[in-house]
Design a protein around this motif. Structure first.
Motif, PDB file in Angstrom:
ATOM      1  N   ASP A 220       0.807  -1.216   0.000  1.00  0.00           N
ATOM      2  CA  ASP A 220       0.000   0.000   0.000  1.00  0.00           C
ATOM      3  C   ASP A 220       0.841   1.268   0.000  1.00  0.00           C
ATOM      4  O   ASP A 220       0.446   2.275  -0.570  1.00  0.00           O
ATOM      5  N   THR A 230       4.785  -0.889   3.478  1.00  0.00           N
ATOM      6  CA  THR A 230       3.694  -1.038   4.441  1.00  0.00           C
ATOM      7  C   THR A 230       2.480  -1.594   3.709  1.00  0.00           C
ATOM      8  O   THR A 230       2.147  -1.152   2.609  1.00  0.00           O
ATOM      9  N   SER A 231       1.810  -2.552   4.329  1.00  0.00           N
ATOM     10  CA  SER A 231       0.653  -3.176   3.692  1.00  0.00           C
ATOM     11  C   SER A 231      -0.634  -2.472   4.084  1.00  0.00           C
ATOM     12  O   SER A 231      -0.696  -1.745   5.088  1.00  0.00           O
ATOM     13  N   GLU A 233      -2.979  -3.922   5.284  1.00  0.00           N
ATOM     14  CA  GLU A 233      -3.387  -4.574   6.530  1.00  0.00           C
ATOM     15  C   GLU A 233      -2.605  -4.065   7.734  1.00  0.00           C
ATOM     16  O   GLU A 233      -2.882  -4.450   8.869  1.00  0.00           O
ATOM     17  N   GLY A 234      -1.579  -3.203   7.499  1.00  0.00           N
ATOM     18  CA  GLY A 234      -0.852  -2.575   8.591  1.00  0.00           C
ATOM     19  C   GLY A 234       0.494  -3.184   8.920  1.00  0.00           C
ATOM     20  O   GLY A 234       1.172  -2.720   9.837  1.00  0.00           O
ATOM     21  N   GLU A 235       0.930  -4.201   8.172  1.00  0.00           N
ATOM     22  CA  GLU A 235       2.243  -4.807   8.435  1.00  0.00           C
ATOM     23  C   GLU A 235       3.335  -4.058   7.675  1.00  0.00           C
ATOM     24  O   GLU A 235       3.074  -3.331   6.717  1.00  0.00           O
ATOM     25  N   GLU A 236       4.577  -4.289   8.091  1.00  0.00           N
ATOM     26  CA  GLU A 236       5.721  -3.616   7.488  1.00  0.00           C
ATOM     27  C   GLU A 236       6.739  -4.653   7.045  1.00  0.00           C
ATOM     28  O   GLU A 236       6.976  -5.655   7.724  1.00  0.00           O
TER      29      GLU A 236
END
Length: 395
Positions: A220, A230-231, A233-236
């Protein structure tokens, strides 16, 4: 002799060219394309990981049979109500039938930071120049983390991210640096490949080759200074070199009425007939259409044959057949074969399937130019490789 009806085809890719060559005996056919060249887009993978440009493009005029008119120009607008196509210079052309098949628009800016990332590392979905950057990366990288991440699940050629990561693995192994490179494939799905059945073929190969899969990761935002993705979905995810499958949008053509396209610019067409809305004289085929269940040349080819039969009065319909040849590195390959009623069959990986993919690439230009010769061969092939048949063979 009655005057032939006018059939305009917007786009000279696989679907547009095959449709034109199939209809020229019965219609006054004109193809409008914004380039004098026809590109074989799967070759971008071969450029990215083998520096092989051999099958990249041909002149479109050489692929169209005698009698097909070719106009090199950009289409600005298609008015389905008044049957008018407007070109970039505001010249207008009327038609009795129209097929819209200009392919997709790649939007790197659709993912924050991806324009800068592509400048550094390239990709294998947009241009030969960007694919060449990928080859420079895999040819020179010696250590660190190499990432391929999917930012758009509706991208062209569904197996391409998997082919990319496995071909990169092959390059690193042949260069003797694989042990020093951590390879990650990041995907938006709950498993490596979205179709569970085909995942059973692919995931063991990824594991065997030591490729880590991050699921539920939709790229994203990209921080190129700190090398982090960064995704949604909030992951890195940190990287030393990364390629992100970019956002794909519909063609940059104004189409009237407004409800003929969806929010992403793809043309709303019936998945069985390719007909646009209520217009029985207008069709959309290939990557630009919502009817393309898989954005591949084979899908466009099959849709073109359905349209050509329908305008000649036959009740032809799409089955949703996919037939995606998938290269796995080290001369192994498989196929993603499914239809509307059957999930992807578990076609095993082997050398025969790899050879079939390479033979298809070599035959591609002749398939476009001579559909009358190749149609009977493909009819036999598709009949004998129906998903329901393969499901009985490979369980």
């Amino acid at each position: 002799m009655a005057e032939k009806k006018k059939f305009l085809i917007v786009g000279g890719g696989a679907g547009g060219a095959i449709l034109a060559n199939s209809l020229v005996k019965d219609f006054d056919v004109t193809v409008i394309n914004d380039s004098p060249y026809h590109y074989y887009w799967p070759q971008l993978l071969q450029i990215a990981f083998r520096n092989d440009y051999s099958n990249l493009y041909r002149s479109l005029s050489s692929l169209l049979v005698k009698g097909v008119n070719l106009v090199i120009d950009r289409v600005k607008k298609v008015d389905l109500q008044d049957r008018i196509v407007t070109l970039s210079n505001n010249k207008t052309m009327n038609y009795d039938y129209v097929a819209i098949a200009p392919g997709v628009t790649i939007e790197h800016k659709g993912i924050d930071g991806n324009e800068k990332l592509v400048e550094q590392y390239g990709d294998f979905h947009s241009t030969p120049q960007n694919a060449s950057k990928v080859f420079d990366v895999v040819s020179n990288m010696k250590k660190g983390t190499f990432v391929i991440a999917v930012g758009d699940p509706y991208h062209r050629c569904p197996p391409s991210p998997y082919e990319g990561i496995l071909l990169a693995d092959e390059v690193f192994r042949l260069r003797g640096v694989r042990n020093d490179i951590n390879m990650i494939l990041a995907v938006p799905y709950p498993r490596a490949y979205p179709a569970e059945t085909f995942n059973e073929v692919l995931e063991p190969i990824l594991k065997e080759r030591g490729i880590n899969v991050m699921t539920f990761f939709t790229a994203d935002k990209i921080d190129t200074e700190n090398k982090k993705i960064t995704s949604l979905e909030g992951e890195e995810l940190s990287y030393d070199a990364a390629i992100v499958v970019p956002v794909h949008k519909g063609p940059k053509i104004e189409i009237k009425p407004d409800d003929a396209i969806n929010q992403d610019g793809f043309i709303n067409a019936d998945k069985f007939t390719n007909q646009i809305l209520k217009y029985d004289d207008a069709f959309a085929i290939g990557d630009a259409s919502t009817s393309a269940n898989a954005k591949t040349g084979v899908t466009a080819h099959l849709q073109a044959k359905v349209v050509s039969k329908r305008v000649l009065g036959l009740d032809a319909r799409n089955t949703g057949r996919t037939n995606c040849p998938t290269e796995l590195g080290f001369e192994k390959g498989t196929f993603v074969i499914s239809d509307y009623n059957h999930p992807a069959a578990k076609v095993p990986a082997n050398t025969i399937n790899f050879i079939m993919k390479r033979l298809f690439a070599d035959a591609y230009w002749d398939i476009i130019r001579h559909p009358e010769f190749w149609d009977p061969i493909f009819d036999v092939y598709f009949e004998n490789t129906q998903p329901e048949v393969l499901w009985k063979l490979f369980r």
